[in-house]
Design an enzyme around this catalytic site. Structure first.
Site, PDB file in Angstrom:
ATOM      1  N   SER A 144     -21.360  13.509  49.508  1.00 31.93           N
ATOM      2  CA  SER A 144     -19.958  13.290  49.875  1.00 31.93           C
ATOM      3  C   SER A 144     -19.757  11.860  50.335  1.00 31.93           C
ATOM      4  CB  SER A 144     -19.551  14.251  50.988  1.00 31.93           C
ATOM      5  OG  SER A 144     -20.288  13.984  52.167  1.00 31.93           O
ATOM      6  N   ARG A 145     -18.505  11.487  50.385  1.00 24.94           N
ATOM      7  CA  ARG A 145     -18.147  10.225  51.020  1.00 24.94           C
ATOM      8  C   ARG A 145     -18.024  10.471  52.515  1.00 24.94           C
ATOM      9  NH1 ARG A 145     -17.324   6.374  47.291  1.00 24.94           N
ATOM     10  NH2 ARG A 145     -16.735   7.000  45.187  1.00 24.94           N
ATOM     11  N   ALA A 146     -17.786   9.415  53.280  1.00 28.82           N
ATOM     12  CA  ALA A 146     -17.760   9.515  54.735  1.00 28.82           C
ATOM     13  C   ALA A 146     -16.718  10.525  55.204  1.00 28.82           C
ATOM     14  CB  ALA A 146     -17.462   8.150  55.340  1.00 28.82           C
ATOM     15  N   THR A 162     -16.618  11.536  59.125  1.00 34.91           N
ATOM     16  CA  THR A 162     -16.300  10.881  60.401  1.00 34.91           C
ATOM     17  C   THR A 162     -17.200   9.680  60.652  1.00 34.91           C
ATOM     18  OG1 THR A 162     -17.788  12.405  61.565  1.00 34.91           O
ATOM     19  CG2 THR A 162     -15.477  13.040  61.401  1.00 34.91           C
ATOM     20  N   SER A 163     -18.014   9.304  59.674  1.00 31.36           N
ATOM     21  CA  SER A 163     -18.982   8.217  59.846  1.00 31.36           C
ATOM     22  C   SER A 163     -18.502   6.946  59.145  1.00 31.36           C
ATOM     23  CB  SER A 163     -20.345   8.642  59.275  1.00 31.36           C
ATOM     24  OG  SER A 163     -20.254   8.757  57.863  1.00 31.36           O
ATOM     25  N   THR A 173     -23.290   9.153  52.030  1.00 31.07           N
ATOM     26  CA  THR A 173     -24.310   8.805  51.030  1.00 31.07           C
ATOM     27  C   THR A 173     -23.677   8.278  49.754  1.00 31.07           C
ATOM     28  OG1 THR A 173     -25.902  10.386  51.918  1.00 31.07           O
ATOM     29  CG2 THR A 173     -26.205   9.711  49.645  1.00 31.07           C
ATOM     30  N   ASP A 181     -15.553  18.501  63.509  1.00 31.92           N
ATOM     31  CA  ASP A 181     -16.285  19.367  62.586  1.00 31.92           C
ATOM     32  C   ASP A 181     -16.332  20.758  63.180  1.00 31.92           C
ATOM     33  OD1 ASP A 181     -17.333  17.769  60.327  1.00 31.92           O
ATOM     34  OD2 ASP A 181     -18.284  16.604  61.903  1.00 31.92           O
ATOM     35  N   SER A 227     -19.411  24.378  54.144  1.00 35.52           N
ATOM     36  CA  SER A 227     -19.240  23.151  53.376  1.00 35.52           C
ATOM     37  C   SER A 227     -20.564  22.701  52.759  1.00 35.52           C
ATOM     38  CB  SER A 227     -18.687  22.049  54.285  1.00 35.52           C
ATOM     39  OG  SER A 227     -18.754  20.790  53.667  1.00 35.52           O
ATOM     40  N   LYS A 229     -24.244  14.422  66.392  1.00 32.68           N
ATOM     41  CA  LYS A 229     -23.334  15.544  66.179  1.00 32.68           C
ATOM     42  C   LYS A 229     -23.839  16.793  66.886  1.00 32.68           C
ATOM     43  CE  LYS A 229     -21.259  15.577  62.297  1.00 32.68           C
ATOM     44  NZ  LYS A 229     -20.931  15.647  60.846  1.00 32.68           N
TER      45      LYS A 229
END
Length: 517
Positions: free
Chosen positions: A218-220, A222-223, A227, A280, A288, A312
């Site tokens: 996935s894309r970001a 909350t970061s 990756t 989250d 997810s 987290k």
């Protein structure tokens, strides 16, 4: 122009008021993923139907239909019989010359009753969750309605049966890959730990050692980087299914963006809202993660849970409870899972942000002397677990096998082959603007706040500005001198750098330095 109160028959068997406009204008307004339609404040349908700002409308052109939020403009911007569309709405509808647009009340969304029930603490059955996910995927939920569902499911409000049902619904509403192989590997990190970019290294090692690892990421959320954001600095990641299969058949593995293949599409829609809310849900997070793995055709998965006061997952008990939930849900789907609980007290690697993390990955794969050794060690730890779970090495030899694969350069060769197959290896650039944050005194580094470091990197522009972020110049227990850089902000514009520095100036203890005697 037809009367605004003309009726149109719908598939549901009832009539709705409509406005049929002869002119559609592409306004060029970027509203992200949100579909927006614009009308003159004095448009006949607004007067007759009582539509106001943020009303939900059905917008149809030919056989193509979307739901959109209504924005009203002052007279003079649009004609009374003219409809303006945001970029996302225009691209979804693709109006052709001469086509007319029809605006109408949207059909009622019955599954919202289940969301309201969850808000009041009711347990939802599989049918209710299937209806919610189906409506989300069909874009029948507004952002506010999706936020309500995410909030209602946050914390520990989803029990095991609900998590299983949600996982199943998320898998069933999207594409599913089948590799026709008994062992297909995958891995995932729960997150909350900046710079922890092990996936490209792990996939290269696993593929080189003969395992199949079609990694969709996935894309970001909350970061400052996901990756897929980092890998996009090194090679194209928006692969369709045919391209992905070609890469995997050729190289044994890939690192692609899952959103491009419609795998568990509800997850990508919910992630967009989770990013804005910066929260989250435990149950939803498990659904997810596992729905993506199942949809991608994985049979064996290694999941890394970093634990630390600003990660987290905050403590060991919480990590063990999460690991137990993951294993119980995975077992229902026949997914073999190994969970690693790792140190989350500080970032892994030096770079935080897409390009900066990509530079770290390249340094490790190339065995460069300045490569961050903590990233190398953690990547080998995860890779060893992947090799063992996949049967490519025993528990006693897996770490040695992974280390040799990396040190010999074979992992680097495999990674180059993967990048070539995905469209070509590229070297990320560097941001033009940088500013270091100095140590306030001589002393020892005693604490690093992962969350605030990530926040500073995001304020510097990451991940939207891919060269932005920060580099960590110290680690826990290291001694520093007054004025020595603790971390360095990177930005693509002076304004973003100043914005991030203003935040840093208000949070003096992002990195704690204890004065030494």
């Amino acid at each position: 122009m037809p009367s605004p109160t003309e009726r149109i028959d719908t598939a549901a068997g009832f009539a709705r008021p409509r406005l049929e406009a002869s002119h559609v204008r592409r306004l060029g307004i970027d509203t992200g993923h949100e579909h927006v339609v614009y009308l003159d404040r004095n448009s006949p349908i607004c007067r007759s139907e009582g539509f106001g700002p943020h009303s939900r409308l059905s917008v149809r052109v030919g056989e193509r239909e979307i739901l959109a939020a209504l924005n009203l403009v002052q007279p003079g911007w649009l004609a009374e019989d003219e409809v303006g569309l945001s970029e996302s709405a225009w691209l979804s509808l693709h109006p052709q010359a001469g086509e007319r647009v029809i605006l109408a009340h949207p059909p009622s969304v019955d599954s919202l009753a289940h969301v309201r029930a969850k808000i009041f603490g009711k347990q939802l059955d599989a049918g209710a969750l299937r209806a919610i996910v189906g409506d989300i995927v069909a874009h029948r939920y507004s952002s506010i309605e999706m936020a309500a569902f995410i909030t209602a499911a946050s914390g520990n409000r989803l029990v095991l049966d609900e998590v299983v049902a949600l996982t199943h619904a998320m898998v069933q509403t999207g594409a599913q890959l089948n590799w026709q192989r008994p062992c297909v590997m995958d891995k995932h990190c729960i997150g909350g730990l900046a710079g922890n970019r092990t996936t490209p290294i792990v996939v290269a090692i696993a593929a080189e050692m003969g395992l199949t690892m079609p990694k969709t990421s996935s894309r970001a959320i909350t970061s400052p980087a996901g990756t897929a954001d980092t890998m996009a600095m090194l090679a194209p990641v928006e692969l369709d299914e045919m391209q992905l299969r070609h890469v995997v058949e050729t190289c044994g593995g890939c690192i692609a963006w899952g959103g491009a293949m419609n795998l568990a599409p509800a997850d990508d829609l919910l992630i967009r809202i989770e990013r804005a809310l910066d929260i989250d849900s435990v149950g939803q997070m498990v659904a997810s993660v596992l729905s993506k793995k199942i949809a991608a055709g994985a049979t064996h998965v290694v999941i890394d849970i970093p634990v630390g006061p600003t990660a987290k997952v905050r403590d060991l008990l919480e990590a063990q409870a999460l690991a137990d939930l993951i294993k119980r849900v995975a077992a229902v789907f026949g997914l073999r899972v190994r969970v690693l609980i790792s140190d989350g007290t500080q970032p892994v690697g030096r770079g935080i942000g897409p390009a900066l993390e990509a530079h770290d990955v390249l340094a490790v794969l190339r065995n460069e002397t300045h490569a961050p050794q903590d990233l190398r060690a953690h990547a080998l730890h995860v890779a060893a677990a992947v090799l063992e779970l996949g049967g490519a090495a025993s528990a006693e030899t897996s770490h040695v096998v992974a280390s040799d694969c990396l040190a010999s350069g074979r992992a680097w060769c495999r990674f180059q082959a993967i990048c070539k197959a995905q469209g070509g290896l590229r070297v990320p650039g560097r941001a033009a603007f940088r500013q270091s944050v100095p140590a306030p005194c001589d002393g020892r580094v005693t604490a690093i706040d992962n969350r605030r470091l990530s926040r500073a990197a995001k304020l510097a522009g990451a991940p939207a500005s891919p060269l932005a972020g920060l580099t960590l110049d110290v680690h826990l227990d290291e001694t520093v001198a007054t004025g020595q850089p603790l971390f360095t902000l990177h930005a693509q514009t002076p304004g973003e750098l100043a914005y991030a520095m203003e935040y840093v100036s208000r949070h003096a203890h992002i990195i704690e330095v204890e004065v030494t005697a």
